[in-house]
Structure formats: C-alpha cells, structure tokens
Design a protein around this motif. Sequence first.
Motif, PDB file in Angstrom:
ATOM      1  N   PHE A  43      29.694  33.088 -39.101  1.00 33.09           N
ATOM      2  CA  PHE A  43      30.143  31.906 -39.025  1.00 33.09           C
ATOM      3  C   PHE A  43      30.197  31.125 -40.260  1.00 33.09           C
ATOM      4  O   PHE A  43      29.045  31.183 -41.051  1.00 33.09           O
ATOM      5  CB  PHE A  43      29.548  30.971 -37.770  1.00 33.09           C
ATOM      6  N   PRO A  44      30.934  30.121 -40.616  1.00 36.96           N
ATOM      7  CA  PRO A  44      30.772  29.613 -41.813  1.00 36.96           C
ATOM      8  C   PRO A  44      29.582  28.675 -41.922  1.00 36.96           C
ATOM      9  O   PRO A  44      29.118  28.285 -40.977  1.00 36.96           O
ATOM     10  CB  PRO A  44      32.262  28.715 -42.049  1.00 36.96           C
ATOM     11  N   ALA A  45      28.997  28.129 -43.039  1.00 35.29           N
ATOM     12  CA  ALA A  45      27.733  27.375 -43.138  1.00 35.29           C
ATOM     13  C   ALA A  45      27.981  25.887 -42.814  1.00 35.29           C
ATOM     14  O   ALA A  45      27.174  25.179 -42.281  1.00 35.29           O
ATOM     15  CB  ALA A  45      27.076  27.406 -44.393  1.00 35.29           C
ATOM     16  N   GLN A  46      29.224  25.472 -43.076  1.00 37.54           N
ATOM     17  CA  GLN A  46      29.650  24.336 -42.740  1.00 37.54           C
ATOM     18  C   GLN A  46      31.108  24.455 -42.264  1.00 37.54           C
ATOM     19  O   GLN A  46      31.943  24.829 -42.923  1.00 37.54           O
ATOM     20  CB  GLN A  46      29.642  23.376 -43.982  1.00 37.54           C
ATOM     21  N   PRO A  47      31.457  23.493 -41.256  1.00 36.39           N
ATOM     22  CA  PRO A  47      30.364  22.642 -40.399  1.00 36.39           C
ATOM     23  C   PRO A  47      29.379  23.674 -39.475  1.00 36.39           C
ATOM     24  O   PRO A  47      30.063  25.010 -39.335  1.00 36.39           O
ATOM     25  CB  PRO A  47      31.081  21.864 -39.430  1.00 36.39           C
ATOM     26  N   ILE A  48      28.330  23.412 -39.046  1.00 37.37           N
ATOM     27  CA  ILE A  48      27.396  24.472 -38.386  1.00 37.37           C
ATOM     28  C   ILE A  48      28.006  24.670 -36.974  1.00 37.37           C
ATOM     29  O   ILE A  48      28.199  23.853 -36.169  1.00 37.37           O
ATOM     30  CB  ILE A  48      25.938  23.717 -38.138  1.00 37.37           C
ATOM     31  N   HIS A  49      28.053  26.115 -36.895  1.00 39.38           N
ATOM     32  CA  HIS A  49      28.529  26.531 -35.570  1.00 39.38           C
ATOM     33  C   HIS A  49      27.246  26.469 -34.458  1.00 39.38           C
ATOM     34  O   HIS A  49      26.225  26.729 -34.851  1.00 39.38           O
ATOM     35  CB  HIS A  49      28.709  27.809 -35.541  1.00 39.38           C
ATOM     36  N   PRO A  50      27.504  25.868 -33.297  1.00 39.35           N
ATOM     37  CA  PRO A  50      26.482  25.675 -32.334  1.00 39.35           C
ATOM     38  C   PRO A  50      25.444  27.101 -32.199  1.00 39.35           C
ATOM     39  O   PRO A  50      24.533  27.169 -31.892  1.00 39.35           O
ATOM     40  CB  PRO A  50      27.092  25.418 -30.996  1.00 39.35           C
ATOM     41  N   ALA A  51      26.260  28.124 -32.326  1.00 41.42           N
ATOM     42  CA  ALA A  51      25.612  29.404 -31.932  1.00 41.42           C
ATOM     43  C   ALA A  51      24.432  29.730 -33.022  1.00 41.42           C
ATOM     44  O   ALA A  51      23.619  30.370 -32.897  1.00 41.42           O
ATOM     45  CB  ALA A  51      26.604  30.635 -31.858  1.00 41.42           C
ATOM     46  N   ARG A  52      24.749  29.223 -34.357  1.00 37.30           N
ATOM     47  CA  ARG A  52      23.890  29.473 -35.387  1.00 37.30           C
ATOM     48  C   ARG A  52      22.490  28.769 -34.928  1.00 37.30           C
ATOM     49  O   ARG A  52      21.488  29.002 -35.521  1.00 37.30           O
ATOM     50  CB  ARG A  52      24.779  29.055 -36.760  1.00 37.30           C
ATOM     51  N   LEU A  53      22.614  27.470 -34.637  1.00 37.39           N
ATOM     52  CA  LEU A  53      21.569  26.599 -34.283  1.00 37.39           C
ATOM     53  C   LEU A  53      20.835  27.372 -33.474  1.00 37.39           C
ATOM     54  O   LEU A  53      19.462  27.308 -33.569  1.00 37.39           O
ATOM     55  CB  LEU A  53      22.074  25.379 -33.837  1.00 37.39           C
ATOM     56  N   VAL A  54      21.281  27.848 -32.323  1.00 36.06           N
ATOM     57  CA  VAL A  54      20.516  28.532 -31.356  1.00 36.06           C
ATOM     58  C   VAL A  54      19.863  29.771 -31.802  1.00 36.06           C
ATOM     59  O   VAL A  54      18.595  29.839 -31.765  1.00 36.06           O
ATOM     60  CB  VAL A  54      21.435  28.857 -30.251  1.00 36.06           C
ATOM     61  N   VAL A  55      20.435  30.559 -32.507  1.00 36.97           N
ATOM     62  CA  VAL A  55      19.579  31.639 -33.153  1.00 36.97           C
ATOM     63  C   VAL A  55      18.599  31.202 -34.059  1.00 36.97           C
ATOM     64  O   VAL A  55      17.609  32.057 -34.031  1.00 36.97           O
ATOM     65  CB  VAL A  55      20.976  32.699 -33.948  1.00 36.97           C
ATOM     66  N   GLU A  56      18.882  30.355 -35.031  1.00 35.44           N
ATOM     67  CA  GLU A  56      17.875  30.185 -35.884  1.00 35.44           C
ATOM     68  C   GLU A  56      16.711  29.488 -35.560  1.00 35.44           C
ATOM     69  O   GLU A  56      15.401  29.720 -35.838  1.00 35.44           O
ATOM     70  CB  GLU A  56      18.470  29.061 -37.099  1.00 35.44           C
ATOM     71  N   ALA A  57      17.066  28.682 -34.358  1.00 34.18           N
ATOM     72  CA  ALA A  57      15.855  27.841 -33.674  1.00 34.18           C
ATOM     73  C   ALA A  57      14.976  28.784 -33.033  1.00 34.18           C
ATOM     74  O   ALA A  57      13.895  28.818 -33.037  1.00 34.18           O
ATOM     75  CB  ALA A  57      16.367  26.994 -32.775  1.00 34.18           C
ATOM     76  N   CYS A  58      15.596  29.890 -32.247  1.00 32.19           N
ATOM     77  CA  CYS A  58      14.561  30.837 -31.355  1.00 32.19           C
ATOM     78  C   CYS A  58      14.001  31.980 -32.067  1.00 32.19           C
ATOM     79  O   CYS A  58      13.000  31.849 -32.027  1.00 32.19           O
ATOM     80  CB  CYS A  58      15.754  31.366 -30.328  1.00 32.19           C
TER      81      CYS A  58
END
Length: 565
Positions: free
Chosen positions: A363-378
Amino acid sequence: MLSPFCLGEAKPAPMLVTDHLLDLCEAHGCKALFGIPDPQFFALFDAAHARGWQVVAPHHEAAGGFMAEGWARITGKPALCVASLGPGMANLAPAVAHARAEGGKVLFLGGRRAGMSKAQTGRFQHAEHFPAMAQHAGWSAQASNGVGAVAAVEAALHGMACGQICAAFIELEPQALAGEVIWPYGAPVQAGMPDLAPALALIAQAQSPIILAGHGVHTAPAGEALRDLAQKLACPVVQTPSAMAVVEGLESVSFPYGFSPVTRAVVEASDLVIALGTQLGDQLHFGQNRHWKAGREARRWIRIDRDPAMLTGADVAVPGDLAQVLPALAQACPQRQAQPQLAQWSTAHATHRADQVAAARAFPAQPIHPARLVVEACQVMPDGTILARDGGASVLFQLAYAQGAPRDVLWSQNSGHLGTGLPMAIGAMLAAPDRPALLLTGDSALLFHLAELETAARLGLPLVVAVAVDHQWGLEVGMSRLNLGPSAEAGLGWSRATRFDLLAQGFGCDGTYVDDADALAPALRAAFTAALAKRRPQVLHVAIDPKANAENMPALGEFASWFAA
C-alpha cells in the motif's frame, strides 16, 4: 496456596475486619487493589498499602475494574476492585458485566449507605444498585456486619479457587468494615475429578482431532496443559477469536479461527473437536454453520468448561476447572502420530502470513493503511510483549493481519466492549512489571478512558500505545456507507484537530506523530527502546487512511457472520 490459618481453625483473638479480608485475599494470591479511595474504604486502602500491596487509583471506577481484570488475566489469581456508594457503583457496573462475560477473576466490593429502605426517597448518593449488579456478576452477596462481610469474601474467593465462579460482587454497608470479629477460616472444597473415560474413548476413535482453544484456557490458566495435550495428540490447535494468544511450543500448530483460509481447511478435515473453555456462540457459528458445515454430521464434540451451561450439545460433556481437568486428560492420553496434513497446514499458514506482510507493505506510504500499522507493530514488538487490542475496525485489521506469536493477548472478546484496552494493559503490566506492552487501538476506543494515560505515567509503565487515528467511528462509518450510501455519516465523525501525541504529553507520557508508513517501524522501535529505558509510556499518533479504515476492512463477511441468526 492457602496460608495456615485457612485450614479450619479460628484466629486465636478478634481481628479487624479489614485484616480478615486482606488475609483471605493474600491466601488466594491476591495482592492488588484497584479503586478510587472513599471514606467507607479508607481503612482497607491504608491497610493494603501498609502490607505492600499494589494499590492503584484510576480516574474512573470502570477503568479500575478493567485494570483488575488485566492483573487477574496475567497472574491467574483474583484481583480486588472497590467502588464507593451511589455513583461509584453506577460507574463500576460496566466492569462487573465485562468481567463476567470475559471470565475475569475479580472480586468487586461496593459501598452502600446504612439503613436505607426501598421506601425512602431523596437520599443523597443512594440507589438500589444491588439487583442490577447481581445480574451483571457471576456471584453476589450483601453484608451489613463484619461477620457477613468476611463470610461473603471467603465464599467468593473459594468459588474462584475452585473454578466455579469468576466475577463476584459484594455490597457492604459501612458498619460491615468496622470493628473486630473472630472467624473460623475454612479451606475451599475442591471439586472431584470428572470421569474422563468417555472423552478418552472418543479421542482413541478419532482420525483427525483438533483442539478448539477458548478464552477459558488463558483465564484458568491452563496453557501448559494445553501444550501437553496438543503435543500428545500431535494435532492442530484452533484459536477462537477470543483466545489469540499463542502458547509457547505450539507456534507452528496454532491456527486462528475464521481469519485464515488454512484454518478453514483444518476445521473441515476434523472428525473430533475438543473444545476447551469456550462458548459455541456467534463468533464460532455455534459449531454448526459456516466453516463447520462440511463434515458436521460425522464430527464429534468433547466440551470441557467450568460452567455446565456451556456444555450443551456435546457428545461428551466434561464439567470442571480446566486448570484441574486438562492436566489429567493430557496425562491419560497416549502419544499419537502427527496427522499427515499437519506439516502442510503449518507451511501454508506461514505462507499466508508472509503474503499478508507483502500485501500490507504494497500500500502507498501516505496516507497510512491500517494493515501496514498492524504488520509493522507486530513485527517490531519485542519477545514477551503483552499485546492489548481495542477498537472496532482496528481490531478487525488486527485479526486479519496478525503476525508473531504473542503469549498474552488482552481484548474484550465476548462482550465487544470498547475502551478496555488501556486500563487492561495497565493492570497486566502491574502483574508483570518487567514485560513491555503494546496497545494497538483505534482513536475512538482510546478516548473512552484516555485519562488513564496519566495512571500509566504515574506508575512508570513501559507501555507503547499505537493509535490508529481517523477521527471517526471507522467501523460504523463503513457499515453506514454500506447500508445507506456514501453520504450517510450523521454523528460518526469528530474533530480532526485532536492530536493524541500532544494529549499524551499533557498526561506525562512521550508522544510521537507518524504520518508516513515507511517511518512506522523506526518509530515503533524507538518507542519500545524509550519505554523500557525511561519507564515512561510512549504514545504514537498514527494518521491512517480514513477511507481505507472504513471501506476496506478485511474479513468483513466473517465479522458480519457474528450477527447472523
């Protein structure tokens, strides 16, 4: 373990009621008190503090109850939560209902004005809360004197020790905590071991058994026994949506129900389900519909739960405490050969998770896709991190894109209550002070008990809070657009000027603003490092894509199926 005086002998001399109550709690492993101090309970708070208890005052009674539940969830021991009379009791009610729904071992004490009758009206800070609280709780009692108070607390704690009850509520009049009494403590009567022969017979006949691990496995706690049983049977462990924590040693054979195509194949191939500590309700399609349809006529069920009401429809029902029953079942089972498909399923699930990471990072870096937040945090969170979840759309993205194998996951699984994530994480961290915690939450959910950021800062907790910020009720926006059209959003948005990083700083935490997905992993790593080094909560305001959060929710059909008749 019970202390020596809990073996049927009275104390040799009268003792303060507050000391009796604290002795009973300590005998059952409880040394944590949550609540807003009130004159009726001042002596209890002071005595607990003098004994070295963890005494925590939240900013809302419900938050205190959620903290107590988080503490109990990690320790497996009961926690104590107190609320004052009148409005304090009213504020506590959501936490009592939540603890019962989630199997939380919490003893709630509530205040009441003395001598109030139902005929009297106009009394300040008085209402007949007990009937409603008794409906919310799993067990309830009232006490108007010291003997009654000690008897009620002893009965509640013994019931928890035997696995017979979870949330207990006791309403106390002021004089119930005053003075001294002599009380003959009694040891809890342990329930007898149920007959396991029918269950063992079904297991011996099965060709493709699976274990369906519910939330009760983690609240018992019975994780080690689950691992022993799964390794003896060499079978898959299917995790209910309410039990996404992974037991150490079972990482490669654990599969999340409903949110992985691999799990659906595992379920369809099963001819025996050993259901542990779980309801067969909406989230599991009653064990009959959706993913269970294929092969359901031939599939057999063994159900084990402390609540007999949860055992309906089983071929073999085993009533009992999982902490007692599961080790005995694991020991009695002979070692089996692994199912032929197990290695294939494990590989396929690992591939599925890798595909999720690739998809999220595409997904594009901006705006942040919610899936990207979950993957990076985990992927960034350190080993041993306690994971807390909160929100609507936010949790759906977490269920669908989850990575790693967290040992403890806190979430309002059965009741779907928003706002529990932050206070439950605080309670859990008090129980495990050397472990970091990650709260992945939506912004709307965090606002329920935002003031508890001050509590986390006051306690010096190494908590990382990643807030998915879209300034709207994301799940509701998506459902509204789906049902009423793209412009149907009345009342579902709020101020886009809200900055959670700045709010966090005002509460004594550190705050960081992130609006580029490529900066997420570095920001999260820095947050964990700072949280552990400075013993200060770190809050990340993550500006996610509102449209993606509302309109691209993953597995929306799976979520919608929870509400099907």
